[in-house]
Design a protein around this motif. Structure first.
Motif, PDB file in Angstrom:
ATOM      1  N   SER A  11       0.985  -1.058   0.077  1.00 13.28           N
ATOM      2  CA  SER A  11       0.160   0.030  -0.062  1.00 13.28           C
ATOM      3  C   SER A  11       0.796   1.375   0.050  1.00 13.28           C
ATOM      4  O   SER A  11       2.280   1.079   0.274  1.00 13.28           O
ATOM      5  N   LEU A  12       0.298   2.330  -0.296  1.00 16.67           N
ATOM      6  CA  LEU A  12       0.913   3.774  -0.289  1.00 16.67           C
ATOM      7  C   LEU A  12       1.290   3.951   1.139  1.00 16.67           C
ATOM      8  O   LEU A  12       2.421   4.482   1.281  1.00 16.67           O
ATOM      9  N   ALA A  13       0.590   3.703   2.057  1.00 21.04           N
ATOM     10  CA  ALA A  13       0.774   3.922   3.514  1.00 21.04           C
ATOM     11  C   ALA A  13       2.125   3.188   3.983  1.00 21.04           C
ATOM     12  O   ALA A  13       3.140   3.752   4.545  1.00 21.04           O
ATOM     13  N   GLY A  14       2.148   1.795   3.379  1.00 23.35           N
ATOM     14  CA  GLY A  14       3.369   0.930   3.694  1.00 23.35           C
ATOM     15  C   GLY A  14       4.503   1.449   3.107  1.00 23.35           C
ATOM     16  O   GLY A  14       5.612   1.483   3.624  1.00 23.35           O
ATOM     17  N   SER A  15       4.290   2.013   1.832  1.00 22.53           N
ATOM     18  CA  SER A  15       5.577   2.397   1.058  1.00 22.53           C
ATOM     19  C   SER A  15       6.135   3.683   1.910  1.00 22.53           C
ATOM     20  O   SER A  15       7.295   3.962   2.177  1.00 22.53           O
ATOM     21  N   GLN A  16       5.401   4.585   2.396  1.00 17.47           N
ATOM     22  CA  GLN A  16       5.647   5.984   3.077  1.00 17.47           C
ATOM     23  C   GLN A  16       6.388   5.306   4.105  1.00 17.47           C
ATOM     24  O   GLN A  16       7.347   6.053   4.777  1.00 17.47           O
ATOM     25  N   LYS A  17       5.707   4.438   5.042  1.00 14.04           N
ATOM     26  CA  LYS A  17       6.330   4.256   6.379  1.00 14.04           C
ATOM     27  C   LYS A  17       7.567   3.454   6.220  1.00 14.04           C
ATOM     28  O   LYS A  17       8.644   4.015   7.116  1.00 14.04           O
ATOM     29  N   ILE A  18       7.660   2.385   5.602  1.00 18.05           N
ATOM     30  CA  ILE A  18       9.038   1.689   5.383  1.00 18.05           C
ATOM     31  C   ILE A  18      10.100   2.749   4.933  1.00 18.05           C
ATOM     32  O   ILE A  18      11.279   2.739   5.228  1.00 18.05           O
ATOM     33  N   SER A  19       9.871   3.542   3.736  1.00 18.25           N
ATOM     34  CA  SER A  19      10.634   4.666   3.432  1.00 18.25           C
ATOM     35  C   SER A  19      11.405   5.437   4.416  1.00 18.25           C
ATOM     36  O   SER A  19      12.591   5.384   4.407  1.00 18.25           O
ATOM     37  N   SER A  20      10.474   5.812   5.246  1.00 17.90           N
ATOM     38  CA  SER A  20      10.817   6.688   6.581  1.00 17.90           C
ATOM     39  C   SER A  20      11.565   5.986   7.379  1.00 17.90           C
ATOM     40  O   SER A  20      12.953   6.401   7.797  1.00 17.90           O
TER      41      SER A  20
END
Length: 327
Positions: A164-173
């Motif tokens: 998910s987009l939320a997963g991408s943003q969190k893991i990237s952070s």
């Protein structure tokens, strides 16, 4: 007419940006004309295009199927994803939740494609999610799941992927802030006898696609790198070592270990050819014996609480297991 309900992967972006993703061939002038004429509405009302989408918003496109198809032409094809899922059978799911998938990548498989014809973990991931029904072709036009970190083609181990987009943003952070601890095991040449912290600077030589480790003032223009390692088991002419990748630069572990006289077994780019050739002849070792084997997540709350302080570890590949039985 086509109706689209906004989900978590599309929320948070402007309406006009979403429309460009959904129909990438259409010019901006077309969207603004359709919005002005109310041929595209948001929640049954006229929209300007600068609205921020939220979960549950309903977008109605009063356009012919032919028009939508033409403006989407060539934007979404699933052939390569389905092919990757069928062909890359040795990729295995290690952990999965609503937002991320962690997979085991064998040696010899790319994390992301290097050429148009390549099949990689990235394509496999989308093929896997399509097969499961976790995503459909229409959703791929506005958001594509993808890998979050890379491993070299000839490195074994875990790759974190975002569903998910939320997963991408969190893991990237988390990766950017070095909050996920990443551990590797590797067989190296010689006897490693103590724990050590290695630091320096990596400078890439574009002419031969190799990086070099520099120390002190001479390396200040390079990328700072830091690795902690310690011996796990010692054998006749090799040591099984565990290392924590504190920074994460391409080839970092291989360069660091080669720099202290303990190159990774099977690494022909930075390692010892004679040493590697002997293992290739005797044990058919055809890959560098380097494996991303453990991930340790920090304390997390809310949406990602299920990953909070979670430790995910995989067994070492067969090549490692074989050499652990041999002196």
């Amino acid at each position: 007419m086509q109706q689209i309900e906004i989900d978590e992967n599309e929320a948070g972006q402007r309406l006009d940006k979403f429309l460009h993703k959904f129909m990438p061939v259409a010019p901006s002038s077309f969207f603004y004309k359709m919005l002005r004429k109310k041929n595209i509405t948001l929640n049954g009302k006229k929209a300007e295009g600068n609205e921020k989408l939220i979960i549950g918003d309903v977008l109605c496109l009063y356009l012919s199927d032919e028009t939508i198809h033409n403006f989407k032409a060539g934007s979404v094809r699933t052939d390569e994803y389905e092919e990757a899922y069928k062909k890359l059978k040795d990729i295995q799911v290690v952990y999965e939740d609503r937002h991320i998938v962690i997979v085991y990548k064998p040696s010899g498989i790319l994390t992301q494609k290097a050429a148009a014809e390549d099949l990689s973990v990235n394509e496999w991931l989308i093929g896997y999610l399509l097969k499961k029904g976790s995503i459909n072709k229409m959703q791929l036009s506005t958001y594509k799941p993808s890998v979050c970190n890379r491993l070299d083609r000839n490195t074994f181990g875990m790759v974190i992927c975002a569903k998910s987009l939320a997963g991408s943003q969190k893991i990237s952070s988390l990766l950017k802030n070095r909050e996920i601890r990443k551990f590797y095991r590797m067989f190296v040449k010689g006897q490693v006898v103590k724990e050590e912290l290695l630091e320096g600077y990596l400078v890439k030589d574009e002419s031969n696609n190799k990086s070099h480790l520099l120390k002190g003032d001479e390396g200040m223009k390079g990328s700072p790198v830091k690795t902690r390692y310690y011996p796990v088991s010692r054998f006749r002419d090799r040591t099984l070592v565990e290392a924590e990748l504190i920074t994460g630069k391409p080839h970092q572990l291989r360069i660091h270990m080669a720099g202290i006289g303990h190159p990774v077994l099977g690494d022909y780019k930075y390692g010892d050819r004679t040493f590697n050739d002997r293992y290739k002849r005797q044990y058919q070792i055809n890959s560098q014996l380097l494996c991303a084997c453990r991930l340790e997540f920090p304390k997390l709350e809310g949406t990602f609480e299920g990953l909070s302080r979670r430790v995910i570890e995989i067994p070492l590949p067969g090549e490692f297991q074989m050499l652990m039985k041999e002196q």
